[in-house]
Design an enzyme around this catalytic site. Structure first.
Site, short mmCIF file in Angstrom:
data_model
loop_
_atom_site.label_atom_id
_atom_site.label_comp_id
_atom_site.label_asym_id
_atom_site.label_seq_id
_atom_site.Cartn_x
_atom_site.Cartn_y
_atom_site.Cartn_z
N ARG A 239 30.89 38.09 31.90
CA ARG A 239 30.63 36.94 31.07
C ARG A 239 31.10 37.23 29.65
NH1 ARG A 239 30.52 34.43 34.94
NH2 ARG A 239 28.93 32.99 35.75
N ASP A 263 39.10 37.74 31.38
CA ASP A 263 39.10 36.52 32.16
C ASP A 263 38.01 35.56 31.70
OD1 ASP A 263 39.98 34.86 34.40
OD2 ASP A 263 38.08 35.37 35.37
N GLU A 268 33.59 29.78 25.83
CA GLU A 268 34.73 29.15 26.48
C GLU A 268 34.42 27.69 26.82
OE1 GLU A 268 34.47 30.38 31.11
OE2 GLU A 268 34.90 32.08 29.79
N HIS A 286 39.62 32.20 32.98
CA HIS A 286 38.46 32.19 33.88
C HIS A 286 38.88 31.77 35.30
CE1 HIS A 286 33.81 31.79 33.92
NE2 HIS A 286 34.25 32.19 35.10
N GLY A 288 39.01 34.17 37.85
CA GLY A 288 38.69 35.30 38.72
C GLY A 288 38.38 34.90 40.15
N SER A 289 37.72 33.77 40.33
CA SER A 289 37.34 33.35 41.69
C SER A 289 38.28 32.29 42.24
CB SER A 289 35.92 32.79 41.68
OG SER A 289 35.82 31.65 40.84
#
Length: 320
Positions: A239, A263, A268, A286, A288-289
């Site tokens: 985070r 990331d 954000e 962001h 990552g997933s």
């Protein structure tokens, strides 16, 4: 069986929309923008569940105004710091998240961040895209390798352990700091440091894979950055609030930290402008997933959890 109604405040992949709509009536309200609190209150009338993700803040005032028909809140994320879970519990609302299904994708992205920072990917991409590349030379953009380096992981949950597995394949030694030590089978040979400060002192690569809590806010500050070995690489897949941006930017600027792979960012989608001035920062927005397999698994686990809840069964992804 009664068709349940779900109110969704975020855009979703087409395949996930189809999944949720199988057996449920779904209102997709967040396609263009995040609905306001007023819109959520009025829009959820007659709905059984509210489905959100991190940009939607479900705080106590919103929870207190939700229609009585809403009995569950599902977040399309692992993190739940955007939801007042205590307030939800007080008002008898069940809360669901998407644990465990993001692990592989985020671990893969972590290796991308490590390699991107260590191998100076931001500079290399700019050299090519800006038409400045004049051909190979032995001194061109020499970075550092992963093999033989010591990786320190802050947060050795499922994600931290998946990162450790992949790092070992790159020939890295793994150390970690966690709230408690893992059992030997889960440690898999990783060295445990009860003190975060002790971990930092040996971390040639440092990966932050811990959640956002009051205890982890500002965890990586100037004092702790100063404990890292000279030329360390810092990666944040957890985070943004875990890092004090000004302190990391200063260390990247003067070379105490050789590079960073990020990331996630504090506040954000706003990103500290100082990062954009640094060629030794490799950034992702962001993602990552962000694999379609993960997105579909996230939708499935939320739908399964809600169905279990409506059927009176325990759900593995229920928070309260």
């Amino acid at each position: 069986m009664l068709r349940r109604r779900i109110y969704v405040t975020c855009p979703l992949p087409p395949s996930v929309k189809v999944l949720l709509s199988d057996g449920c009536d779904v209102t997709f309200a967040g396609e263009e923008r995040v609905p306001t609190a007023e819109e959520i209150v009025s829009g959820t009338l007659g709905h059984d569940a509210l489905l959100v993700t991190t940009p939607t803040r479900v705080d106590r005032p919103l929870i207190e105004r939700l229609p009585p028909s809403v009995k569950a809140i599902a977040t399309y994320s692992v993190g739940n710091d955007h939801i007042d879970v205590d307030a939800a519990a007080e008002h008898g609302l069940a809360v669901f998240s998407t644990p465990d299904v993001l692990t592989d994708a985020c671990a893969e992205a972590t290796m991308l961040l490590m390699l991107g920072a260590a191998r100076r990917a931001t500079e290399a991409i700019a050299l090519l895209r800006e038409g400045r590349w004049q051909g190979w030379t032995p001194v061109q953009l020499n970075g550092v390798g992963l093999t033989g380096k010591r990786l320190g992981i802050v947060g050795m949950g499922r994600l931290g352990r998946a990162i450790a597995d992949r790092a070992r394949a790159f020939g890295m030694a793994v150390d970690y700091h966690n709230r408690s030590r893992l059992e030997p089978g889960l440690e898999a040979g990783a060295g445990y440091h009860a003190s975060l400060e002790d971990l930092l002192r040996v971390s040639q690569f440092l990966v932050l894979a811990c959640p956002a809590t009051e205890q982890t806010r500002g965890l990586l500050n100037a004092r702790r950055i100063g404990l890292l070995p000279p030329g360390a690489i810092v990666v944040n897949i957890g985070r943004g609030s875990v890092v004090v941006d000004d302190d990391l930017i200063a260390a990247l600027g003067d070379g105490r930290v050789a590079g960073a792979g990020l990331d996630v960012f504090d506040g954000e989608p706003s990103v500290h402008p100082g990062y954009f001035r640094l060629p030794n920062v490799f950034m992702l927005p962001h993602v990552g997933s962000a694999t379609i397999e993960t997105r579909e698994a996230m939708g499935q686990i939320l739908l399964d959890g809600l169905r279990d809840f409506w059927a009176g069964r325990p759900a593995v992804n229920r928070l309260v």
